[in-house]
Each structure stands twice: as C-alpha cells, then as structure tokens.
Design an enzyme around this catalytic site. Sequence first.
Site, short mmCIF file in Angstrom:
data_model
loop_
_atom_site.label_atom_id
_atom_site.label_comp_id
_atom_site.label_asym_id
_atom_site.label_seq_id
_atom_site.Cartn_x
_atom_site.Cartn_y
_atom_site.Cartn_z
N CYS A 187 20.15 -9.75 24.00
CA CYS A 187 20.11 -8.43 24.63
C CYS A 187 18.92 -7.42 25.48
O CYS A 187 18.56 -7.33 24.57
CB CYS A 187 21.36 -7.71 23.92
SG CYS A 187 23.29 -8.00 23.60
N ALA A 189 17.31 -6.80 28.26
CA ALA A 189 16.68 -6.05 29.51
C ALA A 189 16.88 -4.09 29.05
O ALA A 189 17.74 -4.25 27.91
CB ALA A 189 17.95 -6.19 30.40
N PRO A 190 16.19 -3.48 29.11
CA PRO A 190 14.90 -3.71 30.01
C PRO A 190 13.47 -4.35 29.45
O PRO A 190 12.33 -4.83 30.35
CB PRO A 190 14.53 -2.53 30.47
CG PRO A 190 15.06 -1.70 29.32
CD PRO A 190 16.40 -2.21 28.93
N GLY A 191 13.73 -4.58 27.85
CA GLY A 191 12.26 -5.79 27.74
C GLY A 191 11.15 -5.16 27.04
O GLY A 191 10.19 -6.13 26.48
N SER A 192 11.72 -3.80 26.71
CA SER A 192 10.12 -3.46 26.29
C SER A 192 9.74 -4.56 25.11
O SER A 192 8.76 -4.51 24.17
CB SER A 192 9.99 -2.05 25.26
OG SER A 192 11.29 -1.99 24.82
N LYS A 193 11.26 -4.57 23.63
CA LYS A 193 11.34 -5.33 22.67
C LYS A 193 10.48 -6.63 23.28
O LYS A 193 9.88 -7.61 21.73
CB LYS A 193 12.00 -5.26 21.99
CG LYS A 193 12.42 -3.67 21.54
CD LYS A 193 13.79 -3.84 20.65
CE LYS A 193 14.19 -2.08 20.34
NZ LYS A 193 14.88 -1.78 21.53
N ASP A 220 20.10 -10.99 29.31
CA ASP A 220 20.67 -10.38 29.61
C ASP A 220 22.09 -10.39 30.30
O ASP A 220 22.10 -11.65 31.03
CB ASP A 220 19.87 -9.41 29.92
CG ASP A 220 20.86 -8.14 29.68
OD1 ASP A 220 20.23 -7.31 29.29
OD2 ASP A 220 22.01 -7.82 30.54
N ASP A 275 19.26 -6.92 19.74
CA ASP A 275 19.44 -5.44 20.03
C ASP A 275 20.08 -5.12 20.88
O ASP A 275 20.29 -5.21 21.59
CB ASP A 275 18.08 -5.01 20.63
CG ASP A 275 17.50 -3.75 21.63
OD1 ASP A 275 17.93 -3.19 20.09
OD2 ASP A 275 17.12 -3.62 21.04
N CYS A 328 20.32 1.47 18.73
CA CYS A 328 19.87 3.01 18.78
C CYS A 328 20.53 4.05 18.40
O CYS A 328 21.57 4.64 19.72
CB CYS A 328 19.45 3.22 19.86
SG CYS A 328 19.63 2.51 21.81
#
Length: 705
Positions: A187, A189-193, A220, A275, A328
């Site tokens: 999962c 997006a948006p993709g910082s990880k 995603d 995530d 989160c």
Amino acid sequence: MGRRNKNRKNNTNPFAQRKRDRKNEAENGTKIDRRSEPYVEILRENEFFFKFYKSQKIVPEEEWEIFVKTLQSSLPTAFRVTGCRGESETLLDIIKSEYFTDYLKQAAEEGEKTVEKPFALPWYPGELAWQLQLSRKDIRRSEVFYKLHNFLIAETNAGGISRQETVSMIPPIVLDVKPHHRVLDMCAAPGSKTAQLIEALHADMEEKRELPTGFVIANDIDNSRCYMLVHQAKRLNSPCFLVTNEDSERFPDLQCTNKETGKVENMQFDRILCDVPCSGDATLRKNPDIWTKWNPAHGTNLNAVQFRITKRGAELLAVGGRLVYSTCSFNPVENEAVIVRLLKESEGALELIDASDLVPGLKFSPGLKKWQLSSKDMNFYGEFSEVPEKYHTVLRPQMFPPEDVDKYNLERCMRILPHHQDTGGFFVAVLAKTRPVPWQKNLQAKESSPAVAAAPQRKKRRLGGYKEEPFVFFQGDEDIFSSIKSFYSLRDDFIPTCLLTRCFTGKKKNIYFSSDSIRDIVLLSGDCVKIINTGVKVFVRCDNKNMSCAFRLAQEGLPSVNEFVGADRRLLLEKSDLVTLLHNIDPTKPPKIEELSDVTKERIASVTPGSCILEYREEKLQLTLVGWRGTTSLRAYIDQNETVHMLRLLRADVSKYEVNKFKKVEDQVESEEIQEELGNQENQEDAAGDDKVEPELVEKDEGEE
Ligand SMILES: C[S@@+](CC[C@H](N)C(=O)[O-])C[C@H]1O[C@@H](n2cnc3c(N)ncnc32)[C@H](O)[C@@H]1O
C-alpha cells in the site's frame, strides 16, 4: 493554537461543509467569494476520542495530560538527506554549517522566541534525518526562515532531501532492506516510505558501482495515487523499481526465473511492507480535521481489510523473510487485533520479532495484550460474549484479544506516542516467516518457459482506467542500439535487452533502462499485473546534424549507464568551469569554449560534438552530469532543480535562486504605493495640463519588478 470558535459544535465538520458548499455552487453555477470570511480554527478536542483511548490504556494515567496536550499542538518538521546519492555527506555538511547556523543566528537577531536547535534523530543511520522544532506553518510564515524554506523546497525537488514525518521513517528502517532483497510495498502511495526502501536497496551499491540484484515493487489500489509513486521515485532514478496498480488483498502471483535452476516460479518476496489504510488518528497533529469527525467505528470498519491485505502479504513472503505491518492509528482494533489474528491463523509459521535494535534510542510503548471494542454509541465490550446481537456483524469475535494472547509476544509491537519524542503517533509490528503459512498456495508457476514468456507483451486495455503504453524491451539487435553503442563506446557487458521503449512501432522517442530482474518480471508477468511504470530514461531522441547518433544521454538515467560509457565521451571539468556552466544553463546562450580554462579547452579537443558526460571530482564529492559539446560551446544539459543542487554542493553562489517572497510582497506594496503616488502626480499634472510622468520613478519601478 490561535483563535477558537467556541460556538461551533464539534460534530460540524468544516471541511465536509466546504465540500457540500462547493457541490451546491457547482450545481447552481454560483461561486461564493470567501476571501473575507474569518479563518475558523478547528477545536482540537473530541470527547469520544478521549473516552475511548483512556479506557484502552494506551497511555499510562500519569502521562494522559501531556499526551493530549502534545496531540493538540502542531507537528515539528522533519526531513531526511536522501541516502543513495554519493553527495549526501557534502549536503549534510552544508545543511549543518550554513542553513542551521544561519537560521538560528537570524532567529536570535530578530528575537524569535521559540527557536530550538534542530537535532538528528538518534535512531536514524548516519545522522541523515533531522527534526526541526518548527511546524511547516512556522517555516512558511516567517521571513526569518525564508532561506531554510527555499532550501527545503529546492532540495526536495532535486531529490537531495525528502520531507517526511519522523515516525513514518520507522517502518522502512525496521524492514532492514539489503541490495539483494525482493521487496514489495503493498500500500505504497504517496510513497515516502517507498523512496526510503529504494534508497536502502541502493545503499553501498553506488560505491561498488553496481546495480542491486534486488528490486522494489510499489503497489497501490488507487490508480491516480500510483502516479504519485512514479513522481516520488523519479527523483531516485532507480532502474530496479516497478509500480503496479492492484488490490493487495488479491495481489497476483508474479512469475520470475529462478537464477539457479533457470525455471519459472511464483515470486516470493524477502521483504514486504504493509503500511495499510487506517483511520489515521495518530496523525491528529498534522491533520487536525480528524478531531471533528473521529468515532470508534472508523477503526473497527477497517480491521477486515487490514487483515486481508496482511494475510496476502504473509502468503507472498518467502520463508526467512520479514514483513512489517504499520498504521498511523492508535487503535488496538487496527493494530494488535490484526496482528494477533494473523499469528493465530498462521499456526506458528509467523512470529513477532523484536526489532528495537534497528532503531536505537527510539522511545515507544510495547504492544497491548488487553483491549476493548466500542460500539458507535460508546459502549465498551471486553469480549465477544458481551456484545449485543445488534452489533454482531460489526464487532466480530476475532477482533478481541484471544484467550491465549500471552503466547504471541504482542509486547514486541511498537506504539510510538506523540509525547514520547514530540512526533506524530505510529504503530509498527515486525513479523518473520519460519515456514509456509497454512493457507499458502502451490508455489509452482503454471507451465511456461522463459523463451515463450519473453515475447513482447501486447498493449492491453482493461476496465478501471488501465491505459498504460506497453513496455517493449529491446531484442538486442536493433540498429538504434548499434549506433548508440558505437557513439558512446559502450562497454561490451552492457545488456541491450534491458533497454525498453513504450511503443511497438514508429519513431522511438525515449529509451528507458530497467534492471535484469525487473525485465524478467515484466516479461513473465506483464499480462497478469497492471504495470503503471518502470525504467529510467537513459537516451532521448535528438536529431542534431552535428551528432552521428540520434540519441542524447538523459540526466535521470545517467547513474545507470555512466559506468559503461567510453572515455571519448567524457570530459573532466575544473570547478570554475563547472560553476560557469551551471550558471548558464539557458540553451540559447551556452558558454563559449574559448571562455573556459586552458586545461578544459585542451580536454575538449578530444571529444567530438554531441552529447557527453561532464565530470567533476574532489576529495569527498564526485559530480556527473549530462553535457552537450557544441562546435564552439559547451553546456550542462540539466534542469534547474538539479542545477541549484549542484551549485549548492560546490558551495557556489545560489543567491539568484533565493527568492524572498516576503521581500517580493514588500516590493509589490512599495510598487503599488509608487503607482498610487504616480497616479496622484498624474492627476495633479493632468489637472495642470502636463501629462509627463517622472521617468526616474518609472524606471526604478520596472527594474524592481
Ligand atoms: C497509509 S496509506 C500508505 C502510505 C504510504 N505507505 C506512504 O508511506 O506514503 C494507505 C494506502 O493504501 C492504499 N490502499 C487502500 N486499500 C488498498 C488495497 N486493498 N490494496 C492496495 N492498496 C490499498 C490507499 O490507496 C493508500 O494510498
């Protein structure tokens, strides 16, 4: 916290109201001018939220007050210096010695009250992640911080840093990705990880000048959000990356060639990140609108999808592999309940591991072994037998702690609370797979031979907006490739079949490059998975009469081909010449060769006109960029973001890119005042019968603009 609107009821969501208003406006064709409406600050309270979490005991009684107070305050800014660029050390030096020092000095001079020193996150490797005790709003709104603000924006665009919430950096670290790992971000997006995973994959490989043998697949379910992933990853220029658009609950079996046996088999991943979608109530500091709409049903409703995604992840995980589950959200029904059900159903094939050694110094609370479920009307139930029948379809037996809860080591989960270290909240669990899970399907791929599968895929159109152009890999004998190989004196071990275009026929415009493993997946599985993007652009068509090859190099793909390009297309530059080139990237005014240093002039003589690689080396720093050697000029072929980034690394002057937006506003006000003054003068002079305007004032005004 600003002004509160005490009269507004907490359950009136201003964001939803605005959405409703916009819909009405669109339907009625009217547009309300809201510029004069007062800004309504959100009331950062929610009695349901307080009651729910007090009863869950996620926070010790004595810490409740500080927990709530921290949640009600704004979130500090954090960023990482991106790891897979050789330049990160130099950039870090510059950040510490220039930007931090400068902003602390200026803030002190201007009497800013609450400026605290930025600090490196102790658990993030190499001092590369930093937290500033300032919210994004503080940085944006104060002139004192304009240089820092400009720096953060410019370096984010150039890929030198990544602005990311502190706690969101934790899952990729505990996933512990190595260059040979096959990684799936379910999962993404948006993709910082995802960006962090790609960096980990490439870590150390730059020095070794090799490509990782592993790869990252970022998936995603949301087609439009998949393009955020493409954008994120573009800055990292990785050829070992693939974006897919699937429902992770049913992520298809991908096929790959086993390098040892040569047989095609179903892909198993060494590292999987789940995530998952969540209620997001641990992001209240960043998303205060959640205060207005929080209720316990949000978490309860997500439990099933969270479980199904992770269950599929566990199936796709290789034995010996690692899966990280994160949300989160503070809610145990989205966290411990999902994990314990998975552990129970895995019958010992999965186990929770303690990964705290990978984040030394990180403060967190251990996972809970006891939790309650709550109905929407805030009645709490400790076990399923207590749940009234009317809620039986919502509050399910498997959401409660099982009787044998103690045997699953839930204390190894990590719950990061906002007041622990002034961050957002987060939940992370790290699972290891010791044997196939009981629901695992047969790993044997359907009968298929690599030769058959390697035929180029047909362009497919499917339901659900799948309109991607095909990924057409080179067969290796294309005329285009022979001309590229000879012009750039490519080494013989360059694999031409890793090059691809996005069209079957017609003039090829861009040529991309993907790693061997990605190529294998695309060719074998392209028909069973929606591929959104792969490959970095390495060559771009440029039909220039001065160049015998029709393709120039592309900056984003340079790291992938750099090693293979011969000496006759390379030019080592002196620092002063590189700075000159970077200060003059306007293609209509390239620097003249005769203006460059003698040593550079001498080296240029051995490079024929056309696309080339410009190199610069000093003790710690090595820069490589695409250039164009003209008959009488030399220019850097890079965009402005990259230009500013390189100038900064060279510690050259970047002041012309430092726009002070506050100064601009001041200038504008000043200019408006001048215009007004001029208007008055004109009126007076008109009245006097003379329509001449003071030339000096007009010139000054234009110059400032
Ligand atoms: C918490 S966000 C992921 C954040 C991301 N990992 C990051 O660090 O930027 C959850 C994502 O899951 C996606 N999603 C929701 N349901 C999904 C499903 N069934 N399969 C795949 N993705 C899903 C959503 O579109 C959303 O982008």
